[in-house]
Design a protein around this motif. Structure first.
Motif, PDB file in Angstrom:
ATOM      1  N   TYR A   1      38.976  39.767  32.009  1.00  0.00           N
ATOM      2  CA  TYR A   1      40.037  39.824  31.006  1.00  0.00           C
ATOM      3  C   TYR A   1      39.512  40.248  29.647  1.00  0.00           C
ATOM      4  O   TYR A   1      40.276  40.676  28.775  1.00  0.00           O
ATOM      5  CB  TYR A   1      40.769  38.484  30.922  1.00  0.00           C
ATOM      6  CG  TYR A   1      40.022  37.387  30.189  1.00  0.00           C
ATOM      7  CD1 TYR A   1      40.274  37.127  28.848  1.00  0.00           C
ATOM      8  CD2 TYR A   1      39.065  36.614  30.836  1.00  0.00           C
ATOM      9  CE1 TYR A   1      39.599  36.124  28.170  1.00  0.00           C
ATOM     10  CE2 TYR A   1      38.401  35.611  30.179  1.00  0.00           C
ATOM     11  CZ  TYR A   1      38.659  35.360  28.845  1.00  0.00           C
ATOM     12  OH  TYR A   1      37.982  34.370  28.182  1.00  0.00           O
TER      13      TYR A   1
ATOM     14  N   GLN B   1      45.979  40.718  31.861  1.00  0.00           N
ATOM     15  CA  GLN B   1      46.479  39.359  31.636  1.00  0.00           C
ATOM     16  C   GLN B   1      45.457  38.353  32.161  1.00  0.00           C
ATOM     17  O   GLN B   1      45.059  38.428  33.325  1.00  0.00           O
ATOM     18  CB  GLN B   1      47.807  39.148  32.367  1.00  0.00           C
ATOM     19  CG  GLN B   1      48.412  37.759  32.148  1.00  0.00           C
ATOM     20  CD  GLN B   1      49.707  37.582  32.927  1.00  0.00           C
ATOM     21  OE1 GLN B   1      49.767  37.876  34.110  1.00  0.00           O
ATOM     22  NE2 GLN B   1      50.745  37.111  32.255  1.00  0.00           N
TER      23      GLN B   1
ATOM     24  N   ARG C   1      49.026  31.744  34.104  1.00  0.00           N
ATOM     25  CA  ARG C   1      49.003  33.009  33.379  1.00  0.00           C
ATOM     26  C   ARG C   1      48.827  32.780  31.877  1.00  0.00           C
ATOM     27  O   ARG C   1      49.310  31.800  31.322  1.00  0.00           O
ATOM     28  CB  ARG C   1      50.289  33.791  33.635  1.00  0.00           C
ATOM     29  CG  ARG C   1      50.450  34.245  35.087  1.00  0.00           C
ATOM     30  CD  ARG C   1      51.762  34.988  35.263  1.00  0.00           C
ATOM     31  NE  ARG C   1      51.931  35.510  36.615  1.00  0.00           N
ATOM     32  CZ  ARG C   1      52.445  34.823  37.617  1.00  0.00           C
ATOM     33  NH1 ARG C   1      52.870  33.575  37.414  1.00  0.00           N
ATOM     34  NH2 ARG C   1      52.553  35.365  38.811  1.00  0.00           N
ATOM     35  N   ASP C   2      48.110  33.723  31.252  1.00  0.00           N
ATOM     36  CA  ASP C   2      47.918  33.747  29.797  1.00  0.00           C
ATOM     37  C   ASP C   2      47.168  32.530  29.270  1.00  0.00           C
ATOM     38  O   ASP C   2      47.288  32.193  28.090  1.00  0.00           O
ATOM     39  CB  ASP C   2      49.263  33.890  29.072  1.00  0.00           C
ATOM     40  CG  ASP C   2      49.957  35.198  29.379  1.00  0.00           C
ATOM     41  OD1 ASP C   2      49.260  36.228  29.438  1.00  0.00           O
ATOM     42  OD2 ASP C   2      51.181  35.194  29.580  1.00  0.00           O
ATOM     43  N   SER C   3      46.401  31.884  30.107  1.00  0.00           N
ATOM     44  CA  SER C   3      45.595  30.740  29.674  1.00  0.00           C
ATOM     45  C   SER C   3      44.124  31.079  29.808  1.00  0.00           C
ATOM     46  O   SER C   3      43.680  31.588  30.843  1.00  0.00           O
ATOM     47  CB  SER C   3      45.919  29.499  30.511  1.00  0.00           C
ATOM     48  OG  SER C   3      45.032  28.443  30.175  1.00  0.00           O
TER      49      SER C   3
END
Length: 387
Positions: free
Chosen positions: A215, A227, A276-278
């Protein structure tokens, strides 16, 4: 309306051809970066792999043990065909480089289908050339599951210790690994590319650069739709009397057991979450509980067997941040500047895709026949992200 029943073939630009291999820098020492380095080194490139950590496989590819299994759909969808091709590419590397039974095991995988759909593409059968079909009562019973549980059996599947594969790839002649060497920025030079540290120290010069930093690849390729996806698993060492299935289970989560570690003990692992997005690396109690609930659904007997390990605190936690693309397929191909390429966004299928993506990249550089049909190759290309 032009809608032919056949595939329309359009001639694209000629593949970028490299007559003489030179120097290549790869940013990232996980599955993607190590696979790319090995594929290029076999073709004569001098490859330097840079990573911020002091050792390879320090990020999401450092999972203690992972499942290698294909995606199967009744219509043999795009993802199904891609994972099947990817696993075959990985399988060759596992057989070539690793010790079966210690570093990986080709024992098959049971995939539970709680929704009851065990359909496979038309024409597939246990006696055919395919490698996945509805599980038999004997296979289910051997794994400690009800004989009527809906499940698929994947013959070309098993467990793999990713770090062992990464280390083997990086031992290929022509590869240098440089740890504790985070790359902060890239710049063009008359000779090609320059890699710089945060202290503005020149780390290396190279003819080409491949971004394979998970990422964090977005730092060098902001145009890619990347993502972060956080994953947490539970794992531990097996006592001699711990009764767990010998066959890995997959489905809503997975369970792997009887995996030998470096000290000769046996490991088990279950999980994983998908947040997601962590990018939070600290273990989360809620995720630990979620993994226990997932295990109860996957294999109630194993959940009961491992309950004391969870309740006593002997179960360990591992957290990694995977990288996914907008359409959940890897991104392999050139970026906006000449000589800058990407091999990233392998998501939670790094074992399935790393070897295939690396060979696809190397074949494009050398004008070789692609390891996939053209339409499947395009489904992995960076070009698909262009507006």
């Amino acid at each position: 309306m032009f809608a032919p029943a056949w595939t329309v073939r359009r001639r694209g630009p000629a593949p970028e051809h490299v007559e003489t291999p030179g120097r290549c820098a790869v940013i990232g020492a996980g599955l993607a970066g190590a696979a790319v380095a090995a594929s290029l080194a076999r073709r004569g490139w001098h490859v330097t792999v840079f990573d911020a950590a002091d050792r390879p496989a320090a990020g999401a590819s450092g999972l203690p043990v992972g499942v290698l299994a294909p995606h199967v759909s009744p219509d043999d969808a795009l993802l199904s065909r891609l994972t099947r091709a990817g696993i075959r590419a990985t399988w060759l590397e596992l057989e070539r480089l690793l010790e079966e039974g210690r570093d990986w095991r080709a024992g098959g995988v049971l995939e539970r289908r709680p929704e009851g759909d065990t359909r496979v593409p038309a024409g597939w059968s246990e006696s055919g050339p395919n490698e996945s079909w509805p599980a038999s009562a004997a296979q289910l019973s051997s794994a400690g599951l009800p004989v009527d549980a809906p499940a698929l059996w994947h013959a070309r599947a098993g467990w793999v210790r990713p770090s062992r594969l990464i280390e083997a790839w990086l031992r290929e002649p022509g590869i240098e690994f440089r740890g504790n060497a985070p790359v902060a920025r890239l710049s063009r030079s008359a000779a090609g590319w320059q890699l710089w540290s945060a202290a503005n120290q020149l780390l290396a010069e190279a003819d080409r650069v491949v971004i394979a930093a998970g990422y964090e690849s977005g730092s060098f390729a902001p145009e890619l739709p990347l993502q972060p996806v956080r994953g947490q698993v539970a794992w531990g060492r097996m006592a001699d009397d711990l009764a767990l299935p010998a066959t890995p289970l997959n489905g809503d989560g997975h369970l792997i057991a009887h995996v030998p570690d470096d000290e000769g003990a046996l490991l088990w692992l279950c999980g994983a979450t998908f947040d997601r997005d962590s990018t939070e690396l600290a273990p989360q109690p809620n995720d630990a509980q979620a993994n226990r609930e997932r295990l109860k659904r996957l294999h109630p007997g194993a959940a009961a067997t491992l309950a004391p390990a969870f309740e006593s605190g002997k179960a360990k936690t591992w957290v990694g941040i995977r990288c996914a693309s907008g359409d959940r397929r890897p991104l392999v191909g050139p970026l906006n500047e000449a000589g800058l390429w990407a091999c990233t966004a392998l998501g939670s299928r790094g074992l399935s895709f790393a070897a295939l993506c690396a060979e696809l990249l190397a074949a494009q550089w050398h004008g070789e026949p692609l390891p996939l049909p053209a339409n499947l190759s395009k489904a992995l290309g960076t070009e698909r992200t262009a507006p």
